[in-house]
Design an enzyme around this catalytic site. Structure first.
Site, PDB file in Angstrom:
ATOM      1  N   HIS A 189       0.809  -1.218   0.000  1.00 33.53           N
ATOM      2  CA  HIS A 189       0.000   0.000   0.000  1.00 33.53           C
ATOM      3  C   HIS A 189       0.848   1.277   0.000  1.00 33.53           C
ATOM      4  O   HIS A 189       0.564   2.233  -0.720  1.00 33.53           O
ATOM      5  CB  HIS A 189      -0.957  -0.009   1.196  1.00 33.53           C
ATOM      6  CG  HIS A 189      -1.773   1.218   1.269  1.00 33.53           C
ATOM      7  ND1 HIS A 189      -2.803   1.473   0.391  1.00 33.53           N
ATOM      8  CD2 HIS A 189      -1.675   2.317   2.047  1.00 33.53           C
ATOM      9  CE1 HIS A 189      -3.307   2.649   0.657  1.00 33.53           C
ATOM     10  NE2 HIS A 189      -2.645   3.188   1.663  1.00 33.53           N
ATOM     11  N   ARG A 294      -9.868   2.167  -7.757  1.00 33.61           N
ATOM     12  CA  ARG A 294      -9.969   1.292  -6.576  1.00 33.61           C
ATOM     13  C   ARG A 294     -11.054   1.883  -5.687  1.00 33.61           C
ATOM     14  O   ARG A 294     -10.841   2.890  -5.020  1.00 33.61           O
ATOM     15  CB  ARG A 294      -8.639   1.254  -5.825  1.00 33.61           C
ATOM     16  CG  ARG A 294      -7.513   0.519  -6.560  1.00 33.61           C
ATOM     17  CD  ARG A 294      -6.253   0.467  -5.700  1.00 33.61           C
ATOM     18  NE  ARG A 294      -5.267  -0.494  -6.179  1.00 33.61           N
ATOM     19  CZ  ARG A 294      -4.202  -0.163  -6.911  1.00 33.61           C
ATOM     20  NH1 ARG A 294      -3.964   1.073  -7.245  1.00 33.61           N
ATOM     21  NH2 ARG A 294      -3.349  -1.103  -7.296  1.00 33.61           N
ATOM     22  N   ARG A 330     -13.445  -0.718 -10.198  1.00 34.57           N
ATOM     23  CA  ARG A 330     -13.396  -2.055  -9.609  1.00 34.57           C
ATOM     24  C   ARG A 330     -14.321  -2.112  -8.408  1.00 34.57           C
ATOM     25  O   ARG A 330     -14.301  -1.221  -7.561  1.00 34.57           O
ATOM     26  CB  ARG A 330     -11.958  -2.350  -9.182  1.00 34.57           C
ATOM     27  CG  ARG A 330     -11.795  -3.719  -8.565  1.00 34.57           C
ATOM     28  CD  ARG A 330     -10.349  -4.023  -8.298  1.00 34.57           C
ATOM     29  NE  ARG A 330      -9.848  -3.277  -7.160  1.00 34.57           N
ATOM     30  CZ  ARG A 330      -8.579  -3.269  -6.769  1.00 34.57           C
ATOM     31  NH1 ARG A 330      -7.690  -3.946  -7.467  1.00 34.57           N
ATOM     32  NH2 ARG A 330      -8.196  -2.604  -5.718  1.00 34.57           N
ATOM     33  N   GLU A 429      -5.951 -11.835 -11.827  1.00 31.70           N
ATOM     34  CA  GLU A 429      -4.946 -11.657 -10.779  1.00 31.70           C
ATOM     35  C   GLU A 429      -4.770 -12.913  -9.942  1.00 31.70           C
ATOM     36  O   GLU A 429      -3.977 -12.951  -9.025  1.00 31.70           O
ATOM     37  CB  GLU A 429      -5.295 -10.452  -9.893  1.00 31.70           C
ATOM     38  CG  GLU A 429      -6.643 -10.504  -9.224  1.00 31.70           C
ATOM     39  CD  GLU A 429      -6.922  -9.256  -8.373  1.00 31.70           C
ATOM     40  OE1 GLU A 429      -5.987  -8.535  -8.011  1.00 31.70           O
ATOM     41  OE2 GLU A 429      -8.117  -9.027  -8.072  1.00 31.70           O
ATOM     42  N   ASN A 452       0.118  -7.422  -9.489  1.00 36.71           N
ATOM     43  CA  ASN A 452       0.525  -7.404  -8.072  1.00 36.71           C
ATOM     44  C   ASN A 452       0.093  -8.702  -7.389  1.00 36.71           C
ATOM     45  O   ASN A 452       0.870  -9.370  -6.714  1.00 36.71           O
ATOM     46  CB  ASN A 452      -0.092  -6.214  -7.336  1.00 36.71           C
ATOM     47  CG  ASN A 452       0.180  -4.908  -8.047  1.00 36.71           C
ATOM     48  OD1 ASN A 452       1.055  -4.846  -8.897  1.00 36.71           O
ATOM     49  ND2 ASN A 452      -0.572  -3.873  -7.712  1.00 36.71           N
ATOM     50  N   ASP A 453      -1.181  -9.025  -7.565  1.00 36.01           N
ATOM     51  CA  ASP A 453      -1.652 -10.270  -6.958  1.00 36.01           C
ATOM     52  C   ASP A 453      -1.261 -11.488  -7.791  1.00 36.01           C
ATOM     53  O   ASP A 453      -1.007 -12.559  -7.239  1.00 36.01           O
ATOM     54  CB  ASP A 453      -3.170 -10.210  -6.741  1.00 36.01           C
ATOM     55  CG  ASP A 453      -3.501  -9.439  -5.479  1.00 36.01           C
ATOM     56  OD1 ASP A 453      -2.806  -9.635  -4.469  1.00 36.01           O
ATOM     57  OD2 ASP A 453      -4.431  -8.607  -5.496  1.00 36.01           O
ATOM     58  N   ARG A 463       2.871 -10.288  -0.897  1.00 36.94           N
ATOM     59  CA  ARG A 463       3.281  -9.011  -1.478  1.00 36.94           C
ATOM     60  C   ARG A 463       3.643  -7.967  -0.426  1.00 36.94           C
ATOM     61  O   ARG A 463       4.200  -6.934  -0.763  1.00 36.94           O
ATOM     62  CB  ARG A 463       2.187  -8.466  -2.407  1.00 36.94           C
ATOM     63  CG  ARG A 463       0.902  -8.126  -1.711  1.00 36.94           C
ATOM     64  CD  ARG A 463      -0.211  -7.846  -2.699  1.00 36.94           C
ATOM     65  NE  ARG A 463      -0.295  -6.458  -3.085  1.00 36.94           N
ATOM     66  CZ  ARG A 463      -1.263  -5.955  -3.844  1.00 36.94           C
ATOM     67  NH1 ARG A 463      -2.185  -6.751  -4.355  1.00 36.94           N
ATOM     68  NH2 ARG A 463      -1.302  -4.697  -4.149  1.00 36.94           N
ATOM     69  N   CYS A 500      -3.253  -3.523 -15.168  1.00 36.66           N
ATOM     70  CA  CYS A 500      -3.327  -2.455 -14.173  1.00 36.66           C
ATOM     71  C   CYS A 500      -2.445  -2.730 -12.967  1.00 36.66           C
ATOM     72  O   CYS A 500      -2.428  -1.974 -12.009  1.00 36.66           O
ATOM     73  CB  CYS A 500      -4.768  -2.215 -13.738  1.00 36.66           C
ATOM     74  SG  CYS A 500      -5.509  -3.654 -12.951  1.00 36.66           S
TER      75      CYS A 500
HETATM   76  C1  PEP Z   1      -3.240  -6.092  -8.691  1.00 35.22           C
HETATM   77  O1  PEP Z   1      -3.457  -6.997  -7.869  1.00 35.22           O
HETATM   78  O2  PEP Z   1      -2.357  -6.148  -9.568  1.00 35.22           O
HETATM   79  C2  PEP Z   1      -4.012  -4.840  -8.637  1.00 35.22           C
HETATM   80  C3  PEP Z   1      -3.899  -3.943  -9.582  1.00 35.22           C
HETATM   81  O3  PEP Z   1      -4.847  -4.636  -7.593  1.00 35.22           O
HETATM   82  P1  PEP Z   1      -4.401  -4.265  -6.088  1.00 35.22           P
HETATM   83  O4  PEP Z   1      -2.960  -3.807  -6.140  1.00 35.22           O
HETATM   84  O5  PEP Z   1      -5.331  -3.213  -5.653  1.00 35.22           O
HETATM   85  O6  PEP Z   1      -4.586  -5.568  -5.378  1.00 35.22           O
HETATM   86 MG    MG Z   2      -5.221  -7.138  -6.633  1.00 33.27          MG
END
Ligand code: PEP
Ligand code: MG
Length: 570
Positions: A189, A294, A330, A429, A452-453, A463, A500
């Site tokens: 975050h 988000r 989202r 993801e 990211n996920d 992460r 994204c």
């Molecule tokens: C991701 O998981 O890549 C994503 C864009 O969503 P977040 O970072 O909000 O989990």
């Molecule tokens: Mg995500």
């Protein structure tokens, strides 16, 4: 001079005084032989101090905060005067020899548990306020300063263990020149917030042992933080900072122009946003639209869920920052690394693999329906699309589509202005979605790859944990394989595919993604000028051969070397 090496999380260089923000409470000493008179006096003093502190926050934030944030402050003030809460603490001190901080902790925990189990939604939501209040009292008793960025006169380098969404929402971000955290990875975050507001950040530096006010150099390009630099180092970084800022200004001047490759392919560079402010920044930084809104920001630091009207207003305001573009919103993505006070999630052994995001919202009409209604209304006269997070099975997509269809039909029947046909896409993801991307592509209106996920779950590497950050690498051949599979599936089915996750904002990955056929890149606003610049210097034709070469690599570092050589040769 102390040098701390971490992970480069948001570009730029800042130099400023250290501000130590410690949200984590140290271990609380528990005694059974404390002097009741002394401890009672300490307790009453801390109640007075916290009350004064709450008043001062309220005073300072008047006119800046949503009314609900005030409600949290009021609820906490009421609790401070609540006889039952206070008396239970006093009893423990008087009759069991408990020291004040231990008594506060014990009673607070009991009340939080009690509130969390109540039927009434309102009281369940109060549990987070009680926990927060207990925290404030304990901090006061243990003489740990309550964060008060509002009192600062110059921008600081904020040092913390880690920052959650609710920590950062209370910050006055213009007072923060840069962020540095002990924990976290480039997709945690802190990193996302820093990038979205365009300040440098370094995460995952391990233990920070720095005194308050020490001069800190924070180099978000190299992932380095230096405390108490010597004169030569300071001079060198002042120079680097000037050069860095000049380059940024040059890139920003060209940011509004479209990103067209050297062989004439138009690449859509859109933004990830999480507030009206960041949507404005996105427009300034040349975003061609919004690829990821988000929606969690609507739920942060407030005791009650946002209603349909409030969500409609927020979505409309954000969409209107970038008129005549596509805005992908989202649906609520809570759980794992994302928590909000108004939704009490029962404790789970493994929340990252738990009842979260779409798994939760599909079962909770109070969460799903107002949000969908607000989105369908926003989409009545705008290109607003609905994106489902954390989809792992086709059943989830089908159930969501069915529910959205029912809501749409009833709104149409009531004569409410909504879009003709909702456009429903999914985040790719979770590895299962990437593996059967072909099947998803037949039923989803669009894909957006959330690296990211996707990295976290493909590599089984948390992460938020800096110790495994190297593993959760988007250049790992296993992750690349799933990305390519998802892009191919979308292209074969003729549906749009975007990315994204943070990979989309990393120049090192740009040629490879162009080669794979990606044409829409969604990233933090501050990354847009640089990615647009990189796209303009590349030709898709030259990038294509990279795909096979990289997919045949054994390791992420081999992939990185190939891509770095390719970029250096341009
Ligand atoms: C991701 O998981 O890549 C994503 C864009 O969503 P977040 O970072 O909000 O989990
Ligand atoms: Mg995500």
């Amino acid at each position: 001079m102390t040098r701390m090496q971490g992970i480069a999380a948001s570009n730029g260089i800042a130099i400023g005084p250290a501000f130590l923000y410690r949200v984590e409470l140290p271990d609380i000493p528990v005694r059974s032989d404390a002097d009741p008179t002394e401890e009672l006096e300490r307790f009453e003093q801390s109640v007075d101090a916290v009350r004064t502190h709450l008043e001062s926050i309220k005073e300072r934030k008047r006119g800046q905060m949503h009314a609900d944030n005030f409600e949290i402050l009021d609820v906490q003030k009421e609790l401070l005067s609540d006889e039952e809460y206070g008396d239970k603490i006093r009893t423990l001190i008087q009759h069991q020899g408990r020291n004040a901080e231990a008594a506060v902790q014990e009673v607070t925990e009991a009340v939080v548990t009690e509130f969390s189990m109540l039927e009434d939604e309102y009281f369940r939501q109060r549990a987070a306020d009680v926990a927060d209040l207990g925290n404030r009292l304990i901090r006061n008793l243990m003489e740990i300063a309550d964060v008060d960025l509002g009192d600062l006169t110059e921008p600081v380098v904020l040092l913390a263990h880690d920052l959650s969404p609710s920590d950062t929402i209370g910050f006055e971000l213009d007072k923060v020149a840069a962020m540095c955290t002990e924990a976290g990875s480039s997709t945690s975050h802190t990193a996302i917030v820093a990038r979205s507001i365009g300040i440098p950040a370094v995460v995952g530096v391990g233990t920070i042992d720095v005194r308050e006010g020490a001069t800190i150099i924070l180099d978000g390009n190299e992932g380095v933080a230096i405390a108490d630099p010597d004169d030569a180092t300071l001079a060198e970084y002042h120079e680097r900072k000037t050069r860095d800022e000049k380059r940024r200004e040059e890139l920003l001047a060209k940011a509004a122009a479209p990103a067209i490759t050297a062989d004439d392919v138009h690449i859509h560079c859109v933004a990830n946003v999480g507030s009206v402010d960041s949507a404005r920044t996105a427009a300034e930084y040349g975003a061609d639209g919004i690829g990821l809104l988000r929606s969690e920001f609507l739920y942060l630091e407030r005791p009650r869920l946002p209603d349909e009207e409030e969500q409609y207003t927020a979505f409309s305001q954000i969409a209107d920052c970038l008129p005549d573009t596509t805005v992908v919103v989202r649906t609520l993505d809570v759980g794992g690394d994302k928590s909000v006070p108004s939704i009490r999630m029962p404790k789970e052994e493994n929340p990252f693999l738990g009842h979260r995001a779409i798994r939760l919202t599909l079962e909770e009409p109070d969460l799903f329906e107002p949000q969908i209604r607000a989105l369908l209304r926003t989409a009545a006269d705008r290109d607003v699309r609905i994106m489902l997070p954390f989809v792992s099975t086709l059943t989830e997509l089908r159930t969501a589509r069915e529910k959205i269809g029912t809501i749409h039909a009833s709104m149409t029947a009531q004569g409410t202005a909504v879009c003709d046909r909702p456009k429903i896409g999914i985040m790719i993801e979770i590895p299962s979605a990437a593996v059967i991307a072909d099947a998803f592509a037949r039923e989803a209106d669009f894909f957006s790859i959330g690296t990211n996920d996707l990295c976290q779950y493909t590599m089984a590497a948390d992460r938020t944990n800096e110790k495994v950050a190297e593993l959760a690498n988007f250049l790992d051949p296993a992750v690349l394989f799933l990305i390519k599979r998802s892009i191919d599936a979308a292209q074969n089915a003729g549906i749009p595919v975007a990315m994204c996750g943070e990979m989309a904002g990393s120049v090192i990955a740009t040629p490879l993604l162009l080669g794979m056929g990606l044409r829409e890149f969604s990233m933090s606003p501050s990354q847009l000028p640089e990615i647009k610049d990189a796209v303009r210097r590349l030709a898709v034709e030259d990038c294509r051969p990279l795909v096979d070469t990289c997919l045949q690599c054994a390791t992420a570092s081999d992939v990185r070397d190939i891509l770095q050589d390719f970029l250096d040769s341009r």
